[in-house]
Design an enzyme around this catalytic site. Structure first.
Site, PDB file in Angstrom:
ATOM      1  N   VAL A   8      42.831 -11.372   6.885  1.00 51.71           N
ATOM      2  CA  VAL A   8      42.362 -11.438   5.516  1.00 51.71           C
ATOM      3  C   VAL A   8      40.951 -11.981   5.490  1.00 51.71           C
ATOM      4  CG1 VAL A   8      42.728 -12.486   3.295  1.00 51.71           C
ATOM      5  CG2 VAL A   8      44.648 -11.719   4.663  1.00 51.71           C
ATOM      6  N   PHE A 150      48.726  -7.678   3.775  1.00 51.71           N
ATOM      7  CA  PHE A 150      47.648  -8.598   4.193  1.00 51.71           C
ATOM      8  C   PHE A 150      47.917 -10.009   3.646  1.00 51.71           C
ATOM      9  CE2 PHE A 150      45.302  -4.457   4.768  1.00 51.71           C
ATOM     10  CZ  PHE A 150      45.231  -4.541   6.146  1.00 51.71           C
ATOM     11  N   SER A 151      46.955 -10.607   2.958  1.00 57.11           N
ATOM     12  CA  SER A 151      47.103 -12.025   2.590  1.00 57.11           C
ATOM     13  C   SER A 151      48.120 -12.317   1.505  1.00 57.11           C
ATOM     14  CB  SER A 151      45.760 -12.597   2.152  1.00 57.11           C
ATOM     15  OG  SER A 151      44.967 -12.817   3.275  1.00 57.11           O
ATOM     16  N   VAL A 152      48.684 -11.285   0.924  1.00 55.08           N
ATOM     17  CA  VAL A 152      49.818 -11.548   0.043  1.00 55.08           C
ATOM     18  C   VAL A 152      50.918 -12.253   0.847  1.00 55.08           C
ATOM     19  CG1 VAL A 152      51.660 -10.403  -1.280  1.00 55.08           C
ATOM     20  CG2 VAL A 152      49.272  -9.703  -1.578  1.00 55.08           C
ATOM     21  N   LYS A 154      50.548 -14.657   2.722  1.00 55.61           N
ATOM     22  CA  LYS A 154      50.335 -16.108   2.644  1.00 55.61           C
ATOM     23  C   LYS A 154      51.176 -16.748   1.548  1.00 55.61           C
ATOM     24  CE  LYS A 154      45.527 -16.371   4.338  1.00 55.61           C
ATOM     25  NZ  LYS A 154      45.230 -15.005   4.805  1.00 55.61           N
TER      26      LYS A 154
END
Lengths: 432, 432
Positions: A8, A150-152, A154
């Site tokens: 990300v 991706f950064s979802v 997180k």
């Protein structure tokens, strides 16, 4: 360094008003099915996409890759468990495509329908009061397919940590070293769990790419997601890499977005929970919420799931998770996530900590437990990933949006202008 | 050549009565969880299993690997679709563990319970009249986990082909070249589809391993499942490899087990069906039968699913497929597989064609459309994979068995003696 994966990246903040139109073929022209990427048995050589040559992480090829992540690398499953699928009732509306909004920094209004193409949307679902009011798929994504978030990712890891905190099993005031002795001598050692969760650590690590000498390139090589030089002798795997990260500045002095914080948090959740965070995610969220299908995380060369950006799932399962958050963690008559954990996330963190990071499209926002908090009148908060992955929870409008996309640009700053006001306008429309 | 993966190997036929006890630690001693393989976050270095060094395909490591295939290599999903899960009702019985049988060539009887450990069983489900009467998991396998099925995969591909034949879309009398012009000049070119389906092709290819100069080693290197020599310039991917296979002898002169036949069949099914056979498997079988979870196939370096041995799934979903076969293709009020396709399989092929192959544990059997047909009094037929993967359909006893295992030896001849009579005895027991 041609490309790297699953990482990300927050693009350099640019003045929105000065943003040039990107010189990329538009969503229709770059449609991967129309372009014939990976079509045919076998696809013709010039239409193949592979991991080895990193063609998979170039545009427009990634318009196919993002919906086919598992075909490119090893992954670990996040099981849906053995129970029934939770139904998402349908109440589709025909009045959504014409909802109109003014893009941030824009000169003329745009329709909801036009925003989908502008953002290279691969799929989008809107829930209103728990019902599907809108659902569309484009390009290589199908309702029964998974897409990299991706950064979802997180926000899932952050929520698991928040659950452990609400249950008294994880102390956010303790240091990373107290949980992960292996990181005692690293820059993370004296950071608190809260610093890591809210990304207020001070570390010698820059979330930028394109420079083979950067800390970021070293990270990507270590986790096996990008090229390694011949005779590479650096750390093998994420955990080995994290132990090499050095401190820079002080912890707790403001928000700086670094994916490695999430990787440490995933490690902590795994250690405290006594099993890989992916299994906890399955047992504590994915199975109880009645996911339609298994999700999966990409793994590094030693099998460690990539907490910071490796989660793939069906779009409707992403929406189910958003709905679970909106409902305060309660679904199907069962309290799945402690309400206190979600309330703490929705309240957000100190705006002052966030302001210094200079996100032009996110004025007055904050970052809490791996979620982005708008502090707007609707109390909206979101999970965000490069190239357009998102969960958007609008509590006041009783609306949840889940979106997958394959935008040619990484940073959300490139598509926030045609996304955030669209979400707000749709929420207001649904409230009428 | 230390190891190779996903390749179905028929061990050299040995005289069963002379079979020596294998010099391997037993199922309990080699339990991967007890041994600590891949346990911990991260696992200690000496307990890690990886693809790169081929440690994953050694014993006892594969007792973990077979339940974690996707963590080791790229895979493509076989979607369960978007519908509900079909329930498998339970009627568990406590009288099965003590069912006793005489192993082939054995001197003393063995109990069903003892056979599970003898065969390094990872999981086993028995359905009787569609109800789960017995279900056990061992070692690294869980009910919500998937396991490699090796050559059991072939029976899925064969069934898809049989469906296309029953529908008049595929002509078994036509040549391979008629469907796959790319194979016109290969040894497959003038073989018929039926020759490929029943493995009566005459090809310069030997299903043996351990010899780096063998045709088999070349195949494994081509599909990216085993080591490639430095500067490897051979075929890249399964389809490229198949085009290099030469003819030896004549087609139609008897059964010889060669995995590459199934790879060609998968290619034919993909071409005729107009999409990868994995998608057809999802749409035509996996989704309609109400699978609990997605299955997945390992893929080669250009993304081709490994038809001959790469299918992974949950044990209960394997059992569901066996039950669908037993029911003549009809489930949930819907004819999913044409009854004629299943009847043709169950009838079997010419025993004379099979007899010459010398399978000591399978006297009087035949091989039809990628299934093994017993021609016994119960009309049993089976799907079989190395190291103990199996579907066993006993129509007369209204019984279906699905088994996953991680036996130290590859060939079924090593565990048929404690499996086939156990299945027969259990069928007779359930009929009482």
């Amino acid at each position: 360094m041609k490309a790297m994966i699953g990482i990300v990246v927050v693009a350099a903040v640019v003045a929105v008003s000065a943003r040039a139109e990107p010189a990329f073929p538009d969503a229709d022209v770059s449609d991967p099915v129309k372009l014939g990427w990976m079509q045919g048995t076998p696809p013709p050589p010039e239409k193949r996409i592979a991991f080895g040559d990193y063609s998979f992480f170039t545009f427009p090829q990634w318009r196919w890759s993002f919906s086919h992540w598992r075909e490119l690398m090893p992954t670990v499953g996040v099981s849906r468990g053995t129970g029934p699928v939770s139904e998402l009732p349908r109440a589709e509306r025909s009045d959504i495509d014409t909802v109109t909004f003014m893009p941030i920094g824009g000169a003329k209004p745009m329709t909801w329908a036009a925003s989908l193409a502008a953002n290279y949307t691969d799929g989008i679902v809107v829930l209103h009061k728990g019902r599907i009011v809108y659902e569309r798929y484009f390009g290589a994504l199908k309702p029964e397919g998974e897409h990299i978030s991706f950064s979802v990712s997180k926000s899932f890891v952050g929520t698991l940590a928040a659950m452990l905190i609400a249950e008294g099993r994880l102390d956010p005031a303790k240091t990373v070293a107290a949980y992960i002795p292996e990181l005692k001598d690293s820059g993370f050692g004296d950071a608190t769990v809260r610093h890591v969760m809210d990304m207020t650590t001070g570390l010698d690590f820059s979330e930028t790419y394109g420079d083979p000498d950067s800390t970021f390139a070293g990270y990507v090589a270590a986790i096996g997601a990008g090229p390694r030089a011949a005779g590479y002798a650096g750390p093998n795997g994420d955990y080995a890499y994290l132990a090499t990260v050095k401190k820079a500045g002080n912890h707790g002095e403001g928000f700086t977005y670094r994916t490695i914080n999430t990787d440490v948090l995933g490690w902590i959740v795994s250690r405290v929970g006594g099993k890989p965070f992916t299994e906890q995610l399955s047992e504590r969220i994915w199975a109880p919420m009645g996911a339609e299908a298994d999700g999966y995380f990409q793994v590094d060369p030693v099998g460690t799931p990539f907490a910071g950006g490796g989660f793939n799932m069906r779009l409707r399962d992403l929406a189910r998770f958003g709905e679970l958050m909106r409902l305060g963690g309660r679904m199907g008559g069962r309290q799945i996530i402690p309400e206190a954990a979600i309330a703490d996330i929705a309240r957000g963190a100190r705006k002052e900590d966030f302001a210094g990071a200079g996100y032009a499209t996110l004025p007055g926002w904050s970052y809490r437990s791996q979620w982005w908090i708008s502090h707007n009148a609707h109390g909206a908060y979101t999970a965000r990933g490069i190239h357009g992955q998102a969960i958007y929870v609008d509590p006041k409008a009783e609306m949840v949006i889940a979106r997958f996309a394959s935008h040619p640009m990484a940073g959300n700053v490139n598509f926030d202008p045609t996304s955030l006001p669209a979400y707000q306008a749709l929420g207001e429309h649904l409230m009428r």
